[in-house]
Design an enzyme around this catalytic site. Structure first.
Site, mmCIF file in Angstrom:
data_model
loop_
_atom_site.group_PDB
_atom_site.id
_atom_site.type_symbol
_atom_site.label_atom_id
_atom_site.label_comp_id
_atom_site.label_asym_id
_atom_site.label_seq_id
_atom_site.Cartn_x
_atom_site.Cartn_y
_atom_site.Cartn_z
ATOM 1 N N VAL A 185 29.952 50.513 106.477
ATOM 2 C CA VAL A 185 30.134 51.952 106.233
ATOM 3 C C VAL A 185 29.435 52.792 107.308
ATOM 4 O O VAL A 185 29.909 53.882 107.655
ATOM 5 C CB VAL A 185 29.581 52.303 104.834
ATOM 6 C CG1 VAL A 185 29.566 53.801 104.591
ATOM 7 C CG2 VAL A 185 30.409 51.613 103.762
ATOM 8 N N TYR A 186 28.331 52.290 107.866
ATOM 9 C CA TYR A 186 27.578 53.066 108.853
ATOM 10 C C TYR A 186 28.221 53.060 110.243
ATOM 11 O O TYR A 186 27.747 53.749 111.137
ATOM 12 C CB TYR A 186 26.117 52.596 108.924
ATOM 13 C CG TYR A 186 25.235 53.207 107.849
ATOM 14 C CD1 TYR A 186 25.777 53.951 106.803
ATOM 15 C CD2 TYR A 186 23.856 53.046 107.883
ATOM 16 C CE1 TYR A 186 24.965 54.510 105.822
ATOM 17 C CE2 TYR A 186 23.037 53.611 106.909
ATOM 18 C CZ TYR A 186 23.599 54.336 105.876
ATOM 19 O OH TYR A 186 22.790 54.896 104.916
ATOM 20 N N GLY A 232 29.188 47.740 99.627
ATOM 21 C CA GLY A 232 28.967 46.738 100.667
ATOM 22 C C GLY A 232 27.915 45.718 100.261
ATOM 23 O O GLY A 232 27.825 45.300 99.106
ATOM 24 N N VAL A 233 27.103 45.341 101.223
ATOM 25 C CA VAL A 233 26.121 44.290 100.976
ATOM 26 C C VAL A 233 25.048 44.781 100.000
ATOM 27 O O VAL A 233 24.518 44.010 99.198
ATOM 28 C CB VAL A 233 25.537 43.771 102.306
ATOM 29 C CG1 VAL A 233 24.647 44.778 102.983
ATOM 30 C CG2 VAL A 233 24.805 42.462 102.092
ATOM 31 N N ASP A 234 24.742 46.064 100.031
ATOM 32 C CA ASP A 234 23.757 46.630 99.103
ATOM 33 C C ASP A 234 24.232 46.455 97.653
ATOM 34 O O ASP A 234 23.458 46.015 96.791
ATOM 35 C CB ASP A 234 23.560 48.111 99.442
ATOM 36 C CG ASP A 234 22.462 48.746 98.616
ATOM 37 O OD1 ASP A 234 21.311 48.728 99.069
ATOM 38 O OD2 ASP A 234 22.763 49.239 97.517
ATOM 39 N N ASN A 265 20.160 52.414 102.292
ATOM 40 C CA ASN A 265 20.194 53.761 102.873
ATOM 41 C C ASN A 265 18.827 54.412 102.648
ATOM 42 O O ASN A 265 18.010 53.921 101.862
ATOM 43 C CB ASN A 265 21.337 54.594 102.284
ATOM 44 C CG ASN A 265 21.234 54.714 100.773
ATOM 45 O OD1 ASN A 265 20.235 55.182 100.240
ATOM 46 N ND2 ASN A 265 22.266 54.265 100.089
ATOM 47 N N ASP A 310 28.291 34.738 102.108
ATOM 48 C CA ASP A 310 27.766 35.791 101.242
ATOM 49 C C ASP A 310 26.244 35.655 101.199
ATOM 50 O O ASP A 310 25.722 34.620 100.766
ATOM 51 C CB ASP A 310 28.389 35.591 99.851
ATOM 52 C CG ASP A 310 27.876 36.580 98.823
ATOM 53 O OD1 ASP A 310 26.872 37.273 99.070
ATOM 54 O OD2 ASP A 310 28.505 36.638 97.742
HETATM 55 P P1 ADP Z 1 25.964 49.573 106.408
HETATM 56 O O1 ADP Z 1 25.982 50.787 105.515
HETATM 57 O O2 ADP Z 1 24.587 49.278 106.974
HETATM 58 O O3 ADP Z 1 27.028 49.632 107.450
HETATM 59 P P2 ADP Z 1 27.565 47.723 104.763
HETATM 60 O O4 ADP Z 1 27.128 47.034 103.522
HETATM 61 O O5 ADP Z 1 28.645 48.745 104.648
HETATM 62 O O6 ADP Z 1 26.218 48.334 105.410
HETATM 63 O O7 ADP Z 1 28.021 46.632 105.834
HETATM 64 C C1 ADP Z 1 27.146 45.818 106.558
HETATM 65 C C2 ADP Z 1 27.778 44.448 106.734
HETATM 66 O O8 ADP Z 1 27.551 43.677 105.548
HETATM 67 C C3 ADP Z 1 29.293 44.444 106.956
HETATM 68 O O9 ADP Z 1 29.589 43.504 107.980
HETATM 69 C C4 ADP Z 1 29.829 43.953 105.605
HETATM 70 O O10 ADP Z 1 31.060 43.253 105.765
HETATM 71 C C5 ADP Z 1 28.744 42.975 105.241
HETATM 72 N N1 ADP Z 1 28.695 42.512 103.840
HETATM 73 C C6 ADP Z 1 29.241 43.035 102.720
HETATM 74 N N2 ADP Z 1 28.958 42.265 101.650
HETATM 75 C C7 ADP Z 1 28.209 41.205 102.107
HETATM 76 C C8 ADP Z 1 27.624 40.050 101.519
HETATM 77 N N3 ADP Z 1 27.721 39.799 100.202
HETATM 78 N N4 ADP Z 1 26.936 39.179 102.320
HETATM 79 C C9 ADP Z 1 26.795 39.403 103.643
HETATM 80 N N5 ADP Z 1 27.327 40.485 104.265
HETATM 81 C C10 ADP Z 1 28.028 41.373 103.509
#
Ligand code: ADP
Length: 178
Positions: A131-132, A39-41, A31, A17
């Site tokens: 998501v992208y 997600g990560v955001d 975004n 994480d």
């Molecule tokens: P995007 O919209 O750029 O695709 P996402 O957040 O949907 O961004 O996903 C980007 C990556 O971040 C994915 O591999 C997702 O599994 C990962 N992700 C989600 N939460 C975390 C976290 N806490 N730490 C690291 N990576 C994460």
């Protein structure tokens, strides 16, 4: 898993994480409206606290947002870092819309922002692969090539670039590409 570069510089892959791993700058997959998402955001804003969004509100008021391939910096609130770089990766459609260039560009932008702030350790998530919709097997070599090119520069002050990958499947794709 890691790769060494001359001068003790390192490129590392970690399963975990990104909000839990200390760095000088943590890169977020944001975004272009800088308005928060899942997600990560979502994880970065939850862990960092409301000051991140307050700073992004000011940036948005000044400049309207951030173009794809770019990034903006905020402080890191409660995260174990000094800065968060909110990078805007491309939405993947068919691979024919400059997605690869834009994905490489947002990595380069963040690494340049690290140089400008004289930072040593930068962590990245797998930008655009959630998501992208960017296929991770294609995104991983692009992200790693940008990191590697930066670490091979003789004038870089960055010591360590860490890709923090949230699930085994993403980690494995990056490990294969490394
Ligand atoms: P995007 O919209 O750029 O695709 P996402 O957040 O949907 O961004 O996903 C980007 C990556 O971040 C994915 O591999 C997702 O599994 C990962 N992700 C989600 N939460 C975390 C976290 N806490 N730490 C690291 N990576 C994460």
């Amino acid at each position: 898993m890691e790769r060494q570069f001359p001068g003790g510089k390192r490129l590392r892959l970690v399963l975990g994480d990104i909000t839990r791993i200390p760095a000088d700058a943590i890169v977020n997959a944001a975004n272009s409206h800088l308005c928060g998402g899942g997600g990560v955001d979502g994880a970065i804003h939850r862990a960092g606290g409301p000051s991140l969004m307050r700073e992004l509100d000011q940036i948005r008021a000044r400049s309207g947002g951030c173009p794809t391939g770019g990034a903006v910096a905020t402080s890191a609130g409660n995260l174990p870092a000094r800065f968060v770089f909110h990078a805007v990766g491309p939405v993947y459609r068919d691979g024919g819309r400059r997605e690869a260039d834009l994905l490489a560009a947002c990595h380069r932008t963040c690494l340049q922002m690290a140089e400008e702030r004289d930072l040593r350790v930068v962590t990245f998530p797998a930008i655009s692969t959630g998501v992208y919709g960017y296929p991770v097997a294609q995104a991983a070599p692009i992200a790693l090539a940008a990191a590697r090119a930066h670490l091979e520069r003789e004038d870089t002050r960055v010591r360590e670039i860490v890709f923090v990958l949230f699930d085994q499947c993403t980690f494995d794709a990056f490990a294969r590409a490394l």
